[in-house]
Design a protein around this motif. Structure first.
Motif, mmCIF file in Angstrom:
data_model
loop_
_atom_site.group_PDB
_atom_site.id
_atom_site.type_symbol
_atom_site.label_atom_id
_atom_site.label_comp_id
_atom_site.label_asym_id
_atom_site.label_seq_id
_atom_site.Cartn_x
_atom_site.Cartn_y
_atom_site.Cartn_z
ATOM 1 N N GLN A 1 36.710 14.700 55.606
ATOM 2 C CA GLN A 1 37.570 13.830 56.420
ATOM 3 C C GLN A 1 37.585 14.280 57.881
ATOM 4 O O GLN A 1 37.488 13.464 58.792
ATOM 5 C CB GLN A 1 39.002 13.820 55.868
ATOM 6 N N GLN B 1 39.415 20.993 49.147
ATOM 7 C CA GLN B 1 39.031 21.520 50.459
ATOM 8 C C GLN B 1 37.789 20.809 50.995
ATOM 9 O O GLN B 1 37.736 20.457 52.184
ATOM 10 C CB GLN B 1 38.773 23.023 50.374
ATOM 11 N N ARG C 1 43.854 12.403 55.098
ATOM 12 C CA ARG C 1 43.956 13.847 55.365
ATOM 13 C C ARG C 1 45.312 14.382 54.938
ATOM 14 O O ARG C 1 45.394 15.445 54.319
ATOM 15 C CB ARG C 1 43.696 14.125 56.844
ATOM 16 N N LEU D 1 38.730 17.347 52.172
ATOM 17 C CA LEU D 1 39.437 17.416 53.447
ATOM 18 C C LEU D 1 38.476 17.733 54.587
ATOM 19 O O LEU D 1 38.540 17.114 55.656
ATOM 20 C CB LEU D 1 40.558 18.458 53.377
ATOM 21 N N LEU E 1 45.441 14.821 51.152
ATOM 22 C CA LEU E 1 44.684 15.991 50.689
ATOM 23 C C LEU E 1 45.401 17.293 51.039
ATOM 24 O O LEU E 1 45.444 18.218 50.224
ATOM 25 C CB LEU E 1 43.275 15.960 51.279
ATOM 26 N N ILE E 2 45.970 17.369 52.223
ATOM 27 C CA ILE E 2 46.727 18.561 52.624
ATOM 28 C C ILE E 2 47.931 18.740 51.705
ATOM 29 O O ILE E 2 48.224 19.852 51.244
ATOM 30 C CB ILE E 2 47.147 18.478 54.100
ATOM 31 N N ALA F 1 42.502 9.428 48.183
ATOM 32 C CA ALA F 1 42.171 9.826 49.551
ATOM 33 C C ALA F 1 40.938 9.077 50.053
ATOM 34 O O ALA F 1 40.909 8.604 51.195
ATOM 35 C CB ALA F 1 41.956 11.336 49.634
ATOM 36 N N ARG G 1 41.666 24.815 59.520
ATOM 37 C CA ARG G 1 41.829 24.802 58.064
ATOM 38 C C ARG G 1 40.862 25.771 57.396
ATOM 39 O O ARG G 1 41.228 26.499 56.477
ATOM 40 C CB ARG G 1 41.600 23.389 57.519
#
Length: 87
Positions: A69, A63, A41, A66, A44-45, A28, A82
């Motif tokens: 990001q 987390q 992103r 992310l 990572l999601i 990432a 999120r």
């Protein structure tokens, strides 16, 4: 060129070993470093949503990456959405 080949190798390694948190975060980071923030992103999601058992540390590391990001791109609405889901 070489950057594309390196990214493809990192992706393959991360895909083949989802339990290797460092490889997920590294891939990432490398995507983001090449300007592929949306892909970083999404990766990572995908990892956060992957149906595997993760320790609290691993989940929080993903987390945090992310959130970084979202912050770097100034996408505060997505970060808030999120963060609310994580609570």
């Amino acid at each position: 060129g070489r950057i594309e080949a390196a990214l493809e190798l990192r992706k393959r390694l991360a895909s083949d070993a989802p339990w290797m948190l460092d490889w997920q975060l590294d891939y990432a980071r490398r995507l983001a470093a090449t300007g592929r923030n949306a892909e970083a992103r999404a990766w990572l999601i995908q990892e956060l949503d992957r149906p595997v058992e993760r320790t609290t540390y691993e989940r929080e590391s993903l987390q945090t990456a992310l959130a970084e990001q979202f912050r770097a791109s100034g996408d505060w609405d997505a970060l808030l959405k999120r963060a609310e889901a994580w609570m």
